[in-house]
Design a protein around this motif. Structure first.
Motif, mmCIF file in Angstrom:
data_model
loop_
_atom_site.group_PDB
_atom_site.id
_atom_site.type_symbol
_atom_site.label_atom_id
_atom_site.label_comp_id
_atom_site.label_asym_id
_atom_site.label_seq_id
_atom_site.Cartn_x
_atom_site.Cartn_y
_atom_site.Cartn_z
ATOM 1 N N GLU A 277 -0.930 -0.897 -10.751
ATOM 2 C CA GLU A 277 -2.013 -1.861 -10.889
ATOM 3 C C GLU A 277 -1.568 -3.254 -10.454
ATOM 4 O O GLU A 277 -2.339 -4.002 -9.845
ATOM 5 C CB GLU A 277 -2.525 -1.874 -12.328
ATOM 6 N N TRP B 274 -4.493 -6.916 -3.052
ATOM 7 C CA TRP B 274 -5.818 -7.540 -2.997
ATOM 8 C C TRP B 274 -5.678 -9.018 -2.622
ATOM 9 O O TRP B 274 -6.434 -9.533 -1.781
ATOM 10 C CB TRP B 274 -6.514 -7.362 -4.345
ATOM 11 N N HIS C 189 0.736 -3.889 -8.147
ATOM 12 C CA HIS C 189 0.778 -3.853 -6.680
ATOM 13 C C HIS C 189 -0.629 -3.867 -6.082
ATOM 14 O O HIS C 189 -0.844 -4.474 -5.034
ATOM 15 C CB HIS C 189 1.564 -2.641 -6.184
ATOM 16 N N GLU C 190 -1.569 -3.215 -6.748
ATOM 17 C CA GLU C 190 -2.958 -3.254 -6.267
ATOM 18 C C GLU C 190 -3.486 -4.688 -6.277
ATOM 19 O O GLU C 190 -4.159 -5.114 -5.335
ATOM 20 C CB GLU C 190 -3.848 -2.357 -7.125
ATOM 21 N N GLU C 191 -3.167 -5.435 -7.322
ATOM 22 C CA GLU C 191 -3.607 -6.821 -7.400
ATOM 23 C C GLU C 191 -2.918 -7.672 -6.332
ATOM 24 O O GLU C 191 -3.561 -8.503 -5.676
ATOM 25 C CB GLU C 191 -3.337 -7.411 -8.784
ATOM 26 N N ILE D 260 2.006 1.652 -3.533
ATOM 27 C CA ILE D 260 0.883 2.101 -4.365
ATOM 28 C C ILE D 260 0.696 3.609 -4.225
ATOM 29 O O ILE D 260 0.543 4.319 -5.223
ATOM 30 C CB ILE D 260 -0.411 1.341 -3.989
ATOM 31 N N GLU E 136 0.823 -1.205 0.000
ATOM 32 C CA GLU E 136 0.000 0.000 0.000
ATOM 33 C C GLU E 136 0.862 1.263 0.000
ATOM 34 O O GLU E 136 0.511 2.250 -0.642
ATOM 35 C CB GLU E 136 -0.975 -0.029 1.169
ATOM 36 N N ARG F 98 1.119 6.259 -7.229
ATOM 37 C CA ARG F 98 -0.027 7.084 -7.603
ATOM 38 C C ARG F 98 0.360 8.576 -7.605
ATOM 39 O O ARG F 98 -0.076 9.342 -8.461
ATOM 40 C CB ARG F 98 -1.188 6.836 -6.648
#
Length: 158
Positions: free
Chosen positions: A143, A150, A145-147, A115, A112, A119
């Motif tokens: 994207e 998750w 790292h977001e996955e 991310i 996070e 961003r």
């Protein structure tokens, strides 16, 4: 030979100064994920051992990609542990048991953090420094790292 890719030298330098921090963060996260893979214990050992392996393999590719992006814009990637630890936003030190949820919690925080860093760089790279390629590259990296975050977060659902 001089790098002539349509981006001013000072702009390439400014972008590289941020990418080296990102490289350091990626390398520290990779190392911490390896640590989790090597040291996780508990009734979920086997599944978590495999999960952490998949994550560190993905991070290894991401780390290499960031270093190569730095080279593509005409700069050198830091490559010593001392340099990387001086540049990272993350902490390498952990003080806890070797259970999967402790590792997952810490790795999630690091994803996070990366991310948020990414961003915050997308628009400046494109608009202030005219480096649309790096802006696009880090958008995809964000994207990924977001996955990955998750996938970690899903372990906390009951």
């Amino acid at each position: 030979m001089k790098t002539n890719i349509g981006i001013k030298e000072e702009n390439r330098h400014a972008v590289a100064a941020q990418l080296v921090k990102l490289l350091a963060d990626e390398y520290v996260l990779y190392t911490k994920t390896r640590k989790a893979h090597w040291n996780v214990e508990g009734p979920d050992f086997h599944s978590m051992h495999l999960f952490f392996e998949a994550q560190y393999r993905q991070l290894d590719e991401l780390t290499d990609g960031v270093a190569e992006r730095i080279r593509k814009i005409g700069h050198y990637a830091p490559a010593t542990l001392t340099q990387l630890l001086q540049l990272t936003h993350l902490t390498e030190a952990t003080a806890r048991d070797n259970d999967s949820f402790g590792f997952l919690r810490e790795l999630l925080e690091d994803h996070e953090s990366i991310i948020e860093f990414l961003r915050g760089k997308i628009n400046p790279f494109a608009n202030e420094f005219g480096d649309l390629g790096t802006s696009d590259y880090i958008t995809g990296l964000m994207e990924t790292h977001e996955e990955m975050a998750w996938m970690i977060r899903a372990h906390f659902k009951k």
